[in-house]
Design a protein around this motif. Structure first.
Motif, PDB file in Angstrom:
ATOM      1  N   THR A  39      62.973  32.579  76.050  1.00 54.68           N
ATOM      2  CA  THR A  39      62.604  33.990  76.044  1.00 54.68           C
ATOM      3  C   THR A  39      62.586  34.626  77.435  1.00 54.68           C
ATOM      4  O   THR A  39      62.489  35.844  77.555  1.00 54.68           O
ATOM      5  CB  THR A  39      61.204  34.177  75.430  1.00 54.68           C
ATOM      6  OG1 THR A  39      60.240  33.428  76.203  1.00 54.68           O
ATOM      7  CG2 THR A  39      61.170  33.695  73.988  1.00 54.68           C
ATOM      8  N   ARG A  84      65.997  41.865  73.874  1.00 60.01           N
ATOM      9  CA  ARG A  84      64.754  41.951  73.112  1.00 60.01           C
ATOM     10  C   ARG A  84      64.202  40.572  72.766  1.00 60.01           C
ATOM     11  O   ARG A  84      64.973  39.656  72.467  1.00 60.01           O
ATOM     12  CB  ARG A  84      64.968  42.711  71.792  1.00 60.01           C
ATOM     13  CG  ARG A  84      65.390  44.151  71.913  1.00 60.01           C
ATOM     14  CD  ARG A  84      65.514  44.763  70.522  1.00 60.01           C
ATOM     15  NE  ARG A  84      64.212  44.853  69.853  1.00 60.01           N
ATOM     16  CZ  ARG A  84      64.055  45.055  68.548  1.00 60.01           C
ATOM     17  NH1 ARG A  84      65.127  45.147  67.768  1.00 60.01           N
ATOM     18  NH2 ARG A  84      62.839  45.140  68.026  1.00 60.01           N
ATOM     19  N   VAL A 118      61.615  39.487  69.865  1.00 57.73           N
ATOM     20  CA  VAL A 118      60.900  39.994  68.698  1.00 57.73           C
ATOM     21  C   VAL A 118      59.926  38.915  68.232  1.00 57.73           C
ATOM     22  O   VAL A 118      60.338  37.893  67.674  1.00 57.73           O
ATOM     23  CB  VAL A 118      61.879  40.363  67.560  1.00 57.73           C
ATOM     24  CG1 VAL A 118      61.124  40.949  66.382  1.00 57.73           C
ATOM     25  CG2 VAL A 118      62.951  41.340  68.066  1.00 57.73           C
ATOM     26  N   ASP A 119      58.647  39.133  68.473  1.00 57.74           N
ATOM     27  CA  ASP A 119      57.611  38.164  68.087  1.00 57.74           C
ATOM     28  C   ASP A 119      57.029  38.601  66.754  1.00 57.74           C
ATOM     29  O   ASP A 119      56.296  39.595  66.673  1.00 57.74           O
ATOM     30  CB  ASP A 119      56.523  38.100  69.155  1.00 57.74           C
ATOM     31  CG  ASP A 119      55.540  36.963  68.907  1.00 57.74           C
ATOM     32  OD1 ASP A 119      55.519  36.420  67.784  1.00 57.74           O
ATOM     33  OD2 ASP A 119      54.796  36.616  69.840  1.00 57.74           O
ATOM     34  N   GLU A 120      57.360  37.874  65.701  1.00 57.37           N
ATOM     35  CA  GLU A 120      56.887  38.205  64.366  1.00 57.37           C
ATOM     36  C   GLU A 120      55.714  37.329  63.936  1.00 57.37           C
ATOM     37  O   GLU A 120      55.366  37.286  62.763  1.00 57.37           O
ATOM     38  CB  GLU A 120      58.041  38.083  63.373  1.00 57.37           C
ATOM     39  CG  GLU A 120      59.183  39.048  63.680  1.00 57.37           C
ATOM     40  CD  GLU A 120      60.299  39.007  62.657  1.00 57.37           C
ATOM     41  OE1 GLU A 120      60.401  37.996  61.928  1.00 57.37           O
ATOM     42  OE2 GLU A 120      61.058  39.987  62.584  1.00 57.37           O
ATOM     43  N   LEU A 130      59.993  33.642  66.278  1.00 61.83           N
ATOM     44  CA  LEU A 130      60.333  34.315  67.523  1.00 61.83           C
ATOM     45  C   LEU A 130      61.841  34.497  67.566  1.00 61.83           C
ATOM     46  O   LEU A 130      62.594  33.530  67.441  1.00 61.83           O
ATOM     47  CB  LEU A 130      59.871  33.470  68.716  1.00 61.83           C
ATOM     48  CG  LEU A 130      59.680  34.176  70.056  1.00 61.83           C
ATOM     49  CD1 LEU A 130      58.616  35.264  69.949  1.00 61.83           C
ATOM     50  CD2 LEU A 130      59.262  33.160  71.116  1.00 61.83           C
ATOM     51  N   LEU A 131      62.286  35.751  67.717  1.00 58.99           N
ATOM     52  CA  LEU A 131      63.706  36.065  67.767  1.00 58.99           C
ATOM     53  C   LEU A 131      64.057  36.528  69.173  1.00 58.99           C
ATOM     54  O   LEU A 131      63.361  37.384  69.742  1.00 58.99           O
ATOM     55  CB  LEU A 131      64.067  37.176  66.770  1.00 58.99           C
ATOM     56  CG  LEU A 131      64.213  36.802  65.290  1.00 58.99           C
ATOM     57  CD1 LEU A 131      62.931  36.208  64.729  1.00 58.99           C
ATOM     58  CD2 LEU A 131      64.618  38.026  64.472  1.00 58.99           C
ATOM     59  N   ASP A 155      67.058  38.182  71.337  1.00 54.00           N
ATOM     60  CA  ASP A 155      68.293  38.956  71.181  1.00 54.00           C
ATOM     61  C   ASP A 155      68.785  39.383  72.562  1.00 54.00           C
ATOM     62  O   ASP A 155      68.239  40.301  73.168  1.00 54.00           O
ATOM     63  CB  ASP A 155      68.001  40.168  70.294  1.00 54.00           C
ATOM     64  CG  ASP A 155      69.170  41.133  70.160  1.00 54.00           C
ATOM     65  OD1 ASP A 155      70.257  40.839  70.698  1.00 54.00           O
ATOM     66  OD2 ASP A 155      68.984  42.189  69.511  1.00 54.00           O
ATOM     67  N   ASN A 193      71.415  33.747  72.048  1.00 48.67           N
ATOM     68  CA  ASN A 193      70.605  34.347  70.995  1.00 48.67           C
ATOM     69  C   ASN A 193      69.941  33.234  70.195  1.00 48.67           C
ATOM     70  O   ASN A 193      70.621  32.283  69.786  1.00 48.67           O
ATOM     71  CB  ASN A 193      71.474  35.202  70.060  1.00 48.67           C
ATOM     72  CG  ASN A 193      72.195  36.310  70.805  1.00 48.67           C
ATOM     73  OD1 ASN A 193      71.600  37.037  71.588  1.00 48.67           O
ATOM     74  ND2 ASN A 193      73.487  36.438  70.562  1.00 48.67           N
ATOM     75  N   TYR A 248      68.762  39.623  60.636  1.00 45.46           N
ATOM     76  CA  TYR A 248      68.581  40.465  61.824  1.00 45.46           C
ATOM     77  C   TYR A 248      69.803  40.373  62.735  1.00 45.46           C
ATOM     78  O   TYR A 248      70.329  41.389  63.213  1.00 45.46           O
ATOM     79  CB  TYR A 248      67.324  40.037  62.586  1.00 45.46           C
ATOM     80  CG  TYR A 248      67.200  40.683  63.957  1.00 45.46           C
ATOM     81  CD1 TYR A 248      66.522  41.873  64.116  1.00 45.46           C
ATOM     82  CD2 TYR A 248      67.784  40.091  65.082  1.00 45.46           C
ATOM     83  CE1 TYR A 248      66.422  42.483  65.367  1.00 45.46           C
ATOM     84  CE2 TYR A 248      67.686  40.687  66.337  1.00 45.46           C
ATOM     85  CZ  TYR A 248      67.009  41.879  66.468  1.00 45.46           C
ATOM     86  OH  TYR A 248      66.926  42.477  67.704  1.00 45.46           O
TER      87      TYR A 248
END
Length: 265
Positions: free
Chosen positions: A23, A33, A35-37, A41-42, A44, A53, A75
């Motif tokens: 990250t 980006r 994206v912490d859901e 963890l995504l 991008d 990615n 996504y």
């Protein structure tokens, strides 16, 4: 200290270091980006390469795993970006790989999670006398770093150059947790390594050597330099994820395997 930590604590530190590294650039670079859901963890990068990615840190409820897996993959599909899903020792559920394969991903890589006591590092390794190793500190050196990394792919991956150009300001910071190293052999930039200082351990990444410069101890020397750099600022534990080709190099430096990481694409 290595001997004071349990296997669970070592696994957790290794995975935390890995997530921090995955990250690091995207969290600090405009146009990228993280994206912490919560349960996923995504990462991008916006670069069309699954080298940059990621989906990681899965903590999925077994009753929702199929839906959440598909949402995460969708996504990146919607953005036209390839992605690699990293499954570590702490990923949940424990059979996550089964769900990823059901979602259409393939297991493309199995890496050994390895650790070493940096206090027991060798002082030097056998390498060519005309090898010079420098910490990356300029735009020119960063481009040479990207060139050396891209040569690992056949053909060389131009996305590597694009990525490092975009993250240049972060990569060249001299006071952050990431340090990049470049090896020059006979004046040519042929090898790289990186160390990421996070979660109490020193993680080794981006160890790459150009095909024509391999089997000379150059990759081992680059790895040792990165580890010695971490040791010099007080780190005592080194961690890394090793492919089959690199395991012997790391064993010579004192690393041993404690867990596995799998990559799905």
């Amino acid at each position: 200290m290595l001997e004071e930590l349990s296997a669970q604590e070592l696994n957790a530190a290794m995975e935390a270091n890995s997530v921090g590294y995955l990250t690091y650039f995207a969290a600090r670079t405009p146009g990228m980006r993280v994206v912490d859901e919560g349960d996923l963890l995504l990462v991008d990068s916006g670069v069309a390469s699954d080298t940059f990615n990621y989906i990681c840190r899965a903590q999925l409820n077994v009753n929702q795993v199929q839906a959440r897996t598909q949402e995460a993959i969708s996504y990146f599909t919607a953005r036209g970006l390839p992605v690699a899903w990293w499954v570590g020792p702490a990923s949940q559920p424990g059979n996550l790989g089964v769900y990823l394969e059901q979602a259409g991903l393939d297991a493309v890589e199995v890496d050994e999670g390895m650790i070493a006591d940096l206090r027991a590092l060798p002082r030097a390794v056998t390498a060519p006398e005309d090898l010079s190793i420098q910490r990356v500190s300029s735009s020119q050196q960063l481009e040479q770093f990207a060139q050396a990394v891209s040569r690992v792919f056949e053909p060389p991956d131009t996305n590597v150059h694009l990525f490092y150009k975009r993250v240049e300001a972060v990569a060249l910071s001299q006071d952050g947790p990431l340090r990049l190293f470049l090896g020059y052999w006979r004046g040519e930039p042929v090898a790289t390594s990186a160390v990421f200082l996070n979660a109490g351990v020193a993680g080794i990444y981006s160890v790459a050597t150009a095909p024509h410069a391999r089997k000379r101890g150059i990759g081992t020397a680059l790895t040792l330099t990165a580890l010695q750099d971490a040791q010099a600022v007080g780190y005592t534990i080194g961690v890394l994820q090793a492919s089959g080709e690199g395991q012997r190099i790391y064993q010579r430096l004192g690393f041993r395997t404690i867990c596995l990481f799998k990559v799905y694409q």
